[in-house]
Design a protein around this motif. Structure first.
Motif, short mmCIF file in Angstrom:
data_model
loop_
_atom_site.label_atom_id
_atom_site.label_comp_id
_atom_site.label_asym_id
_atom_site.label_seq_id
_atom_site.Cartn_x
_atom_site.Cartn_y
_atom_site.Cartn_z
N ALA A 113 36.54 28.09 41.71
CA ALA A 113 37.50 29.07 42.23
C ALA A 113 36.83 30.03 43.22
O ALA A 113 37.35 30.30 44.30
CB ALA A 113 38.15 29.84 41.09
N TRP A 114 35.64 30.53 42.85
CA TRP A 114 34.92 31.42 43.76
C TRP A 114 34.50 30.69 45.03
O TRP A 114 34.50 31.25 46.12
CB TRP A 114 33.69 32.01 43.07
CG TRP A 114 33.97 33.15 42.14
CD1 TRP A 114 33.70 33.21 40.81
CD2 TRP A 114 34.59 34.40 42.47
NE1 TRP A 114 34.10 34.41 40.28
CE2 TRP A 114 34.66 35.17 41.29
CE3 TRP A 114 35.10 34.94 43.64
CZ2 TRP A 114 35.20 36.44 41.24
CZ3 TRP A 114 35.66 36.23 43.62
CH2 TRP A 114 35.70 36.95 42.43
N THR A 115 34.16 29.42 44.90
CA THR A 115 33.76 28.64 46.07
C THR A 115 34.94 28.45 47.02
O THR A 115 34.78 28.51 48.25
CB THR A 115 33.21 27.27 45.64
OG1 THR A 115 32.13 27.46 44.72
CG2 THR A 115 32.71 26.48 46.83
N VAL A 116 36.12 28.21 46.46
CA VAL A 116 37.33 28.08 47.30
C VAL A 116 37.69 29.42 47.93
O VAL A 116 38.17 29.47 49.07
CB VAL A 116 38.50 27.54 46.45
CG1 VAL A 116 39.79 27.55 47.27
CG2 VAL A 116 38.19 26.12 45.97
N GLY A 133 43.10 34.01 49.59
CA GLY A 133 43.60 32.66 49.40
C GLY A 133 44.26 32.43 48.06
O GLY A 133 44.18 33.27 47.15
N PRO A 134 44.90 31.29 47.89
CA PRO A 134 45.63 31.01 46.64
C PRO A 134 44.75 30.89 45.42
O PRO A 134 45.20 31.17 44.30
CB PRO A 134 46.33 29.68 46.95
CG PRO A 134 45.53 29.07 48.06
CD PRO A 134 45.03 30.20 48.88
N ALA A 135 43.49 30.47 45.57
CA ALA A 135 42.61 30.31 44.41
C ALA A 135 42.26 31.64 43.77
O ALA A 135 41.78 31.67 42.63
CB ALA A 135 41.34 29.57 44.81
N ALA A 136 42.50 32.74 44.47
CA ALA A 136 42.19 34.05 43.91
C ALA A 136 42.99 34.33 42.65
O ALA A 136 42.56 35.10 41.77
CB ALA A 136 42.44 35.14 44.95
N ALA A 137 44.15 33.71 42.53
CA ALA A 137 44.99 33.92 41.35
C ALA A 137 44.33 33.42 40.08
O ALA A 137 44.72 33.80 38.97
CB ALA A 137 46.34 33.24 41.54
N LEU A 138 43.31 32.56 40.18
CA LEU A 138 42.63 32.00 39.02
C LEU A 138 41.50 32.89 38.52
O LEU A 138 40.90 32.59 37.49
CB LEU A 138 42.07 30.61 39.37
CG LEU A 138 43.07 29.58 39.90
CD1 LEU A 138 42.33 28.31 40.32
CD2 LEU A 138 44.12 29.28 38.84
N ALA A 141 41.43 39.90 37.98
CA ALA A 141 41.93 40.84 38.98
C ALA A 141 40.92 41.94 39.28
O ALA A 141 40.78 42.37 40.44
CB ALA A 141 43.24 41.44 38.51
N ALA A 142 40.21 42.39 38.26
CA ALA A 142 39.25 43.48 38.47
C ALA A 142 38.13 43.05 39.42
O ALA A 142 37.70 43.81 40.30
CB ALA A 142 38.67 43.92 37.14
N GLU A 143 37.64 41.82 39.25
CA GLU A 143 36.58 41.33 40.13
C GLU A 143 37.09 41.14 41.56
O GLU A 143 36.37 41.42 42.53
CB GLU A 143 36.02 40.02 39.59
CG GLU A 143 35.23 40.17 38.30
CD GLU A 143 34.44 38.91 37.97
OE1 GLU A 143 33.91 38.30 38.90
OE2 GLU A 143 34.38 38.56 36.78
N LEU A 144 38.32 40.68 41.68
CA LEU A 144 38.89 40.51 43.01
C LEU A 144 39.05 41.86 43.72
O LEU A 144 38.80 41.97 44.94
CB LEU A 144 40.25 39.81 42.92
CG LEU A 144 40.22 38.35 42.48
CD1 LEU A 144 41.63 37.84 42.25
CD2 LEU A 144 39.52 37.48 43.54
N GLU A 145 39.44 42.88 42.97
CA GLU A 145 39.56 44.21 43.57
C GLU A 145 38.22 44.72 44.06
O GLU A 145 38.12 45.35 45.12
CB GLU A 145 40.16 45.18 42.55
CG GLU A 145 41.64 44.91 42.25
CD GLU A 145 42.18 45.85 41.19
OE1 GLU A 145 41.41 46.75 40.74
OE2 GLU A 145 43.35 45.69 40.80
N ARG A 146 37.15 44.45 43.29
CA ARG A 146 35.82 44.87 43.73
C ARG A 146 35.39 44.12 44.98
O ARG A 146 34.74 44.68 45.86
CB ARG A 146 34.81 44.68 42.60
CG ARG A 146 34.94 45.72 41.48
CD ARG A 146 33.71 45.70 40.59
NE ARG A 146 33.64 44.50 39.77
CZ ARG A 146 34.20 44.37 38.58
NH1 ARG A 146 34.89 45.39 38.05
NH2 ARG A 146 34.09 43.24 37.88
#
Length: 292
Positions: A113-116, A133-138, A141-146
Motif C-alpha cells: 500500500a505504501w509502495t502504491v 491515490g486510492p491505496a491511501a484508504a488502506l 488515517a493518522a499516518e496519512l495525515e502526518r
C-alpha cells in the motif's frame, strides 16, 4: 500528455489542443499589426527599407539559440521520463523481493500500500499539491495525515516503507541482509525523486532565456524593414509565418522544460502512478494464494 499516432499526418494538423498557437497567438498578432503599419508607411509615406544582410546573419545566430533551447528542454523532458521509468522499475523490484522474502501477509499488504502511494506522494512533491491515490484508504488515517503535513511527502512515505521492513526484521521474519537488500530499492526511489526535484528547481539560466527572447523580439520587429521593398504587402504574411515558426519553437521549449506539470504536453504522472498500482495489485495476491 496527449496520445497520438504519428503515422496519421493530416488527422492532427488542425488540432489546437496540445499545440502552442493559443499561447503565441497574441504575440503573432502584435507582430502582424506592426508589419502592416510599417508596410503602409513604406508604400505610402516614406521608404524605410534596409538591406537584408543583417537579418540573414542574425537569423543564423537566432536559429542556433533556438536549437539549443529546444534541445536543453527536451533533455529535461526525457530525463524526467527516465527517472519515472526508474520509479516504476524499483517499485516492482521492491515488491517482487518482498513477496518472496516476507512471510507475513499483513506486513506485505502494508508495504504494498505504501509502495502504491509513493508515486502519488512524489507527484505531490513535484506539483506542490495532490492526493495520495486510492491505496491511501488502506492505510492508517493518522499516518496519512502526518505524510500530508510533512514538507516532503515522498520522503515521508519512503520512511514508512523502510519502517515496515524494519518491523519485519524485528519480528525475525527476515535477516538484516535481506532487509538491507530490499531497502536498497527504497533508497533508489529517493535517488530518482532527487533527480526529479533537480529538474523542477533548476530552470534554464535566466540570462539565456532573457537574451534569447530579446533577440527574438528584435529580429521579428526588424524583419519588415528587410522585406518590405521586395515583398510589398506580402511582407505581412511572411512576418506572420516567421513569427509563428520562431515563437512556436521557443514556446515548445517552455512547455516541456518542466515535464511534471498538468499541461497537455507534460508527462502523464497520474497514468504512470495508476499503472504502478495495477502491477503491484497483481504481485501481492501471489502470496495470499500460496503461489510463493
Amino acid at each position: 500528455m496527449i496520445p497520438y499516432d504519428p503515422h496519421h499526418w493530416w488527422r492532427h494538423l488542425f488540432k489546437l489542443r496540445g499545440g502552442v498557437v493559443q499561447e503565441i497567438g497574441g504575440r503573432i498578432g502584435v507582430f502582424a499589426l506592426w508589419s502592416v503599419a510599417l508596410t503602409w508607411f513604406h508604400l505610402y509615406v516614406h521608404k524605410i527599407d534596409v538591406p537584408a544582410t543583417g537579418h540573414t546573419l542574425a537569423g543564423t545566430a537566432l536559429s542556433l539559440l533556438l536549437v539549443f533551447r529546444t534541445n536543453a528542454s527536451y533533455d529535461r523532458f526525457w530525463e524526467g521520463r527516465k527517472l519515472w521509468g526508474g520509479v516504476v522499475n524499483e517499485t516492482r523490484n521492491l515488491l517482487r523481493a518482498a513477496v518472496v522474502n516476507i512471510p507475513a501477509v499483513d506486513l506485505l499488504r502494508r508495504l504494498a500500500a505504501w509502495t502504491v502511494v509513493y508515486p502519488y506522494a512524489l507527484t505531490r512533491v513535484l506539483r506542490g499539491s495532490g492526493d495520495l491515490g486510492p491505496a491511501a484508504a488502506l492505510l492508517p488515517a493518522a499516518e496519512l495525515e502526518r505524510v500530508l503535513a510533512s514538507s516532503n511527502a515522498g520522503v515521508a512515505v519512503a520512511m514508512r516503507m523502510s519502517a515496515v521492513l524494519a518491523e519485519a526484521r524485528h519480528r525475525g521474519l527476515i535477516s538484516d541482509y535481506v532487509q538491507l537488500q530490499i531497502d536498497q530499492n527504497v533508497q533508489l526511489l529517493i535517488d530518482y525523486q532527487g533527480g526529479c526535484e533537480r529538474i523542477v528547481k533548476t530552470p534554464l539560466p535566466f540570462a539565456y532565456m532573457l537574451h534569447l527572447r530579446r533577440t527574438l523580439i528584435l529580429f521579428i520587429l526588424g524583419l519588415p524593414f528587410a522585406l518590405v521593398e521586395t515583398f510589398g504587402w506580402a511582407t505581412v504574411p511572411v512576418v506572420v509565418l516567421v513569427a509563428h515558426t520562431f515563437l512556436g519553437i521557443e514556446e515548445i521549449g517552455v512547455e516541456i522544460e518542466d515535464p511534471f506539470g498538468t499541461e497537455d504536453n507534460d508527462l502523464p504522472l497520474e497514468d504512470i502512478s495508476a499503472g504502478i498500482g495495477r502491477t503491484l495489485d497483481e504481485i501481492v495476491p501471489w502470496k495470499e494464494k500460496g503461489v510463493v
